[in-house]
Scaffold this active site. Sequence first.
Site, PDB file in Angstrom:
ATOM      1  N   SER A   1      30.360   5.214  14.638  1.00  0.00           N
ATOM      2  CA  SER A   1      30.668   4.826  16.014  1.00  0.00           C
ATOM      3  C   SER A   1      31.594   5.801  16.719  1.00  0.00           C
ATOM      4  CB  SER A   1      31.278   3.423  16.031  1.00  0.00           C
ATOM      5  OG  SER A   1      32.467   3.373  15.242  1.00  0.00           O
ATOM      6  N   GLY A   2      32.075   6.825  16.033  1.00  0.00           N
ATOM      7  CA  GLY A   2      32.806   7.875  16.721  1.00  0.00           C
ATOM      8  C   GLY A   2      34.261   8.057  16.363  1.00  0.00           C
TER       9      GLY A   2
ATOM     10  N   TYR B   1      36.709  11.251  28.982  1.00  0.00           N
ATOM     11  CA  TYR B   1      37.222  12.544  28.530  1.00  0.00           C
ATOM     12  C   TYR B   1      36.049  13.402  28.069  1.00  0.00           C
ATOM     13  CZ  TYR B   1      36.644  10.221  24.026  1.00  0.00           C
ATOM     14  OH  TYR B   1      36.119   9.524  22.964  1.00  0.00           O
TER      15      TYR B   1
ATOM     16  N   GLY C   1       0.785  -1.227   0.000  1.00  0.00           N
ATOM     17  CA  GLY C   1       0.000   0.000   0.000  1.00  0.00           C
ATOM     18  C   GLY C   1       0.814   1.271   0.000  1.00  0.00           C
TER      19      GLY C   1
ATOM     20  N   HIS D   1      41.609  14.197  13.443  1.00  0.00           N
ATOM     21  CA  HIS D   1      41.552  15.559  13.987  1.00  0.00           C
ATOM     22  C   HIS D   1      42.901  15.997  14.545  1.00  0.00           C
ATOM     23  CE1 HIS D   1      41.623  14.033  18.158  1.00  0.00           C
ATOM     24  NE2 HIS D   1      40.732  13.127  17.774  1.00  0.00           N
TER      25      HIS D   1
ATOM     26  N   CYS E   1      40.552   7.453  17.530  1.00  0.00           N
ATOM     27  CA  CYS E   1      40.688   8.465  16.490  1.00  0.00           C
ATOM     28  C   CYS E   1      42.127   8.519  15.969  1.00  0.00           C
ATOM     29  CB  CYS E   1      40.301   9.843  17.029  1.00  0.00           C
ATOM     30  SG  CYS E   1      38.553  10.006  17.453  1.00  0.00           S
TER      31      CYS E   1
END
Length: 398
Positions: free
Chosen positions: A322-323, A308, A226, A327, A345
């Site tokens: 997931s992060g 942190y 539908g 950087h 990271c």
Amino acid sequence: MLLAGTACSDSEPGAGGQPSSSTTQSSGGSSSSANPSESTKPSENPSAASVAVVPAKGATSVQPDKPVTVTSTGGKLTAVAVKSAAGDELAGEFNADKTVWTSKPELRPNTAYTVSGSAEGTDGASVPISSTFKTLKATKNLKASVVPLNGETVGVALPIQIYWNNPVKDRAAVEKRLSIKTSVPVEGSWYWLNSKQVNYRPKVYWPAGTKVTVNIDTAGVNAGNGTWGAASREIKFAIGKSVVSKVDIKKHTMTVTINGKLARTIPITAGKSGFTTRSGTKVIMEKFATKRMDARTVGIQPGDPEYYDIHDVKWAQRVTSSGEFVHGAPWSSGSQGSANVSHGCVGMSLANGQWFFNQTLRGDPIVVTGSTRYMQMGNGWADWNVPYATYKKGSALS
């Protein structure tokens, strides 16, 4: 003048259970038949134009994936337009001798349409075309949200992503309405992650400078259960220069290649034990000149030695849902190039972070090697971690 014509199969039954008839108009007088299935002869004048419209005039509950057809006998069509009450016009085309006009099957559900135009008989007389009908009311409407944005310039690894507001049961029917046009030849495939998301990626990275058009012609498509397509969209975007970065976790370096030439080798630090950085091909999803990073977003609570909360992380570029980010990380300057000390990271100096940030676009790839923890589909834009032969099998049309 209106005449009873052939029956229309995509309208609600009329009185007495008979289907609604098509609309027929003529330049040479009129007659009618009580039986809609009988053919009608609108005039004894063989040079008079007769026009039939399907769906029938006044039809309701017309299926949106059926085309509108306007047919002329005894002459040719001179103009045809099908418009919604909002003024949206349906695309269509004439056949070679202009005796038939057929629309694209892209009607919107629960919408009233007006058919207008004219035909000309061999006698030179003009016949106006005027009819109305309404499409069925969908249980659910199907609409698309798209990555990238219209007009955006993106990196060479960006997968096109279409997110549906409702689940798609008939994936093949929907995928048939999707197309990609490129300024240079590009081989690629669609891949369904689930019933609410389908992606597209090339076999290899997009060629730098490519212009891409995504046509989502899903207005009127029957998606099943539908659910009917409520709109079509066109997205145009461009591919920027080629920026391909490679992170070697074991060597603690990142090499950045721009348009095929090594531009810089950057000392980095990656994830320490227990927070290992994932290997695989990642794609830059978001860019932040300044980003707050709070460990609670990855499940580490205040009081934990690993907790942190840094309010001003500079030059942050997200590469996983997931992060994981790439950087600037001045607090780890003593380990960059020699040890992995982060929570997953890839960190570098502020100067290198700013330089790298200024080179990249959303959609640029970062290829990570050196760990036994790997990228998985669904954790960011991970399409490049699926072999292309497998990726093609994710198409509903494979």
